[in-house]
Design a protein around this motif. Sequence first.
Motif, PDB file in Angstrom:
ATOM      1  N   TYR A  53      19.338  74.168 -45.998  1.00  0.00           N
ATOM      2  CA  TYR A  53      19.857  75.481 -45.591  1.00  0.00           C
ATOM      3  C   TYR A  53      19.096  76.007 -44.373  1.00  0.00           C
ATOM      4  O   TYR A  53      19.709  76.484 -43.420  1.00  0.00           O
ATOM      5  CB  TYR A  53      19.747  76.478 -46.745  1.00  0.00           C
ATOM      6  CG  TYR A  53      20.114  77.875 -46.307  1.00  0.00           C
ATOM      7  CD1 TYR A  53      21.451  78.245 -46.177  1.00  0.00           C
ATOM      8  CD2 TYR A  53      19.139  78.804 -45.959  1.00  0.00           C
ATOM      9  CE1 TYR A  53      21.795  79.510 -45.732  1.00  0.00           C
ATOM     10  CE2 TYR A  53      19.472  80.069 -45.519  1.00  0.00           C
ATOM     11  CZ  TYR A  53      20.802  80.418 -45.409  1.00  0.00           C
ATOM     12  OH  TYR A  53      21.142  81.661 -44.970  1.00  0.00           O
ATOM     13  N   ALA A  54      17.768  75.926 -44.408  1.00  0.00           N
ATOM     14  CA  ALA A  54      16.963  76.442 -43.302  1.00  0.00           C
ATOM     15  C   ALA A  54      17.277  75.700 -42.007  1.00  0.00           C
ATOM     16  O   ALA A  54      17.358  76.314 -40.940  1.00  0.00           O
ATOM     17  CB  ALA A  54      15.474  76.337 -43.639  1.00  0.00           C
ATOM     18  N   SER A  55      17.493  74.397 -42.092  1.00  0.00           N
ATOM     19  CA  SER A  55      17.842  73.613 -40.896  1.00  0.00           C
ATOM     20  C   SER A  55      19.188  74.062 -40.334  1.00  0.00           C
ATOM     21  O   SER A  55      19.334  74.240 -39.127  1.00  0.00           O
ATOM     22  CB  SER A  55      17.908  72.123 -41.245  1.00  0.00           C
ATOM     23  OG  SER A  55      16.677  71.663 -41.702  1.00  0.00           O
ATOM     24  N   GLY A  56      20.167  74.224 -41.218  1.00  0.00           N
ATOM     25  CA  GLY A  56      21.483  74.684 -40.769  1.00  0.00           C
ATOM     26  C   GLY A  56      21.422  76.077 -40.186  1.00  0.00           C
ATOM     27  O   GLY A  56      22.050  76.367 -39.162  1.00  0.00           O
ATOM     28  N   TYR A  57      20.672  76.944 -40.822  1.00  0.00           N
ATOM     29  CA  TYR A  57      20.534  78.310 -40.308  1.00  0.00           C
ATOM     30  C   TYR A  57      19.884  78.292 -38.924  1.00  0.00           C
ATOM     31  O   TYR A  57      20.338  78.971 -38.008  1.00  0.00           O
ATOM     32  CB  TYR A  57      19.699  79.150 -41.277  1.00  0.00           C
ATOM     33  CG  TYR A  57      19.638  80.598 -40.890  1.00  0.00           C
ATOM     34  CD1 TYR A  57      20.663  81.462 -41.251  1.00  0.00           C
ATOM     35  CD2 TYR A  57      18.570  81.099 -40.145  1.00  0.00           C
ATOM     36  CE1 TYR A  57      20.627  82.802 -40.888  1.00  0.00           C
ATOM     37  CE2 TYR A  57      18.527  82.431 -39.780  1.00  0.00           C
ATOM     38  CZ  TYR A  57      19.550  83.272 -40.148  1.00  0.00           C
ATOM     39  OH  TYR A  57      19.506  84.587 -39.775  1.00  0.00           O
ATOM     40  N   TRP A  58      18.855  77.499 -38.764  1.00  0.00           N
ATOM     41  CA  TRP A  58      18.153  77.403 -37.479  1.00  0.00           C
ATOM     42  C   TRP A  58      19.085  76.865 -36.402  1.00  0.00           C
ATOM     43  O   TRP A  58      19.089  77.348 -35.262  1.00  0.00           O
ATOM     44  CB  TRP A  58      16.923  76.516 -37.632  1.00  0.00           C
ATOM     45  CG  TRP A  58      16.163  76.329 -36.364  1.00  0.00           C
ATOM     46  CD1 TRP A  58      15.327  77.221 -35.763  1.00  0.00           C
ATOM     47  CD2 TRP A  58      16.186  75.173 -35.528  1.00  0.00           C
ATOM     48  NE1 TRP A  58      14.829  76.691 -34.602  1.00  0.00           N
ATOM     49  CE2 TRP A  58      15.339  75.432 -34.423  1.00  0.00           C
ATOM     50  CE3 TRP A  58      16.826  73.945 -35.594  1.00  0.00           C
ATOM     51  CZ2 TRP A  58      15.121  74.505 -33.418  1.00  0.00           C
ATOM     52  CZ3 TRP A  58      16.609  73.032 -34.577  1.00  0.00           C
ATOM     53  CH2 TRP A  58      15.775  73.320 -33.511  1.00  0.00           C
ATOM     54  N   PHE A  60      22.437  77.043 -36.271  1.00  0.00           N
ATOM     55  CA  PHE A  60      23.656  77.801 -36.005  1.00  0.00           C
ATOM     56  C   PHE A  60      23.473  79.307 -35.959  1.00  0.00           C
ATOM     57  O   PHE A  60      24.439  80.033 -35.725  1.00  0.00           O
ATOM     58  CB  PHE A  60      24.724  77.450 -37.045  1.00  0.00           C
ATOM     59  CG  PHE A  60      25.152  76.024 -36.955  1.00  0.00           C
ATOM     60  CD1 PHE A  60      25.970  75.598 -35.929  1.00  0.00           C
ATOM     61  CD2 PHE A  60      24.715  75.100 -37.886  1.00  0.00           C
ATOM     62  CE1 PHE A  60      26.348  74.274 -35.826  1.00  0.00           C
ATOM     63  CE2 PHE A  60      25.091  73.767 -37.788  1.00  0.00           C
ATOM     64  CZ  PHE A  60      25.910  73.344 -36.754  1.00  0.00           C
ATOM     65  N   ALA A  61      22.270  79.819 -36.145  1.00  0.00           N
ATOM     66  CA  ALA A  61      22.047  81.263 -36.201  1.00  0.00           C
ATOM     67  C   ALA A  61      22.435  81.968 -34.901  1.00  0.00           C
ATOM     68  O   ALA A  61      22.971  83.062 -34.918  1.00  0.00           O
ATOM     69  CB  ALA A  61      20.597  81.569 -36.549  1.00  0.00           C
ATOM     70  N   LYS A  63      24.699  81.037 -32.691  1.00  0.00           N
ATOM     71  CA  LYS A  63      26.053  80.712 -32.227  1.00  0.00           C
ATOM     72  C   LYS A  63      26.991  81.896 -32.418  1.00  0.00           C
ATOM     73  O   LYS A  63      26.830  82.705 -33.303  1.00  0.00           O
ATOM     74  CB  LYS A  63      26.607  79.505 -32.986  1.00  0.00           C
ATOM     75  CG  LYS A  63      25.729  78.281 -32.920  1.00  0.00           C
ATOM     76  CD  LYS A  63      25.736  77.681 -31.553  1.00  0.00           C
ATOM     77  CE  LYS A  63      24.922  76.388 -31.575  1.00  0.00           C
ATOM     78  NZ  LYS A  63      24.451  75.968 -30.318  1.00  0.00           N
ATOM     79  N   PRO A  66      31.264  79.469 -35.940  1.00  0.00           N
ATOM     80  CA  PRO A  66      31.028  78.125 -36.485  1.00  0.00           C
ATOM     81  C   PRO A  66      31.819  77.071 -35.704  1.00  0.00           C
ATOM     82  O   PRO A  66      32.726  77.399 -34.926  1.00  0.00           O
ATOM     83  CB  PRO A  66      31.533  78.212 -37.928  1.00  0.00           C
ATOM     84  CG  PRO A  66      31.880  79.624 -38.180  1.00  0.00           C
ATOM     85  CD  PRO A  66      31.938  80.340 -36.882  1.00  0.00           C
ATOM     86  N   PHE A  72      32.183  83.559 -38.387  1.00  0.00           N
ATOM     87  CA  PHE A  72      31.348  83.388 -39.562  1.00  0.00           C
ATOM     88  C   PHE A  72      31.857  84.315 -40.668  1.00  0.00           C
ATOM     89  O   PHE A  72      32.311  85.419 -40.395  1.00  0.00           O
ATOM     90  CB  PHE A  72      29.886  83.729 -39.255  1.00  0.00           C
ATOM     91  CG  PHE A  72      29.185  82.683 -38.436  1.00  0.00           C
ATOM     92  CD1 PHE A  72      28.784  81.494 -39.013  1.00  0.00           C
ATOM     93  CD2 PHE A  72      28.923  82.891 -37.087  1.00  0.00           C
ATOM     94  CE1 PHE A  72      28.139  80.520 -38.264  1.00  0.00           C
ATOM     95  CE2 PHE A  72      28.284  81.926 -36.334  1.00  0.00           C
ATOM     96  CZ  PHE A  72      27.889  80.739 -36.917  1.00  0.00           C
ATOM     97  N   LEU A  74      30.389  86.234 -43.312  1.00  0.00           N
ATOM     98  CA  LEU A  74      29.156  86.764 -43.883  1.00  0.00           C
ATOM     99  C   LEU A  74      29.461  87.956 -44.775  1.00  0.00           C
ATOM    100  O   LEU A  74      30.424  88.694 -44.531  1.00  0.00           O
ATOM    101  CB  LEU A  74      28.212  87.196 -42.751  1.00  0.00           C
ATOM    102  CG  LEU A  74      27.817  86.088 -41.773  1.00  0.00           C
ATOM    103  CD1 LEU A  74      27.034  86.668 -40.604  1.00  0.00           C
ATOM    104  CD2 LEU A  74      27.023  85.016 -42.480  1.00  0.00           C
TER     105      LEU A  74
END
Length: 135
Positions: A53-58, A60-61, A63, A66, A72, A74
């Motif tokens: 999750y942290a990798s994906g957040y880092w 795409f945060a 952008k 998506p 997004f 949210l």
Amino acid sequence: MPVLIALVAGILMSAGIAYSQMIDPAKVLGFLTLNEHWDPSLMLVMAGALAVYASGYWLFAGKQKPLFAEHFHLPSKRELDKPLVLGSALFGAGWGLVGYCPGPALAALSSGSSATATFVVAMIAGWFISRRWSI
């Protein structure tokens, strides 16, 4: 394309849940029960999920949108309310009593266990009841 991506993501998640033994209620209850038989091994599963999750957040945060959607999705609600608190309590009680949460329960259906099927039927019934009954 979004349906294909969702399918692949669901298959990967199911495989990970099965591989980590989260479809075994005894394993989950062993983690949730803090006594002399406590099994902390599911912490590694949680750490792995947090890393993904942290990798994906880092990635795409920053952008604007998506890769395969217009925007997004949210949550807009920020306050704690009665449905959230009651739903969380029911989720936790079900997980603690039975050893399943919805994802692993669906993945465990492949085991053919009547107890798992009963849990999933009850979970779906609860979902329909919650849609009709306002808290």
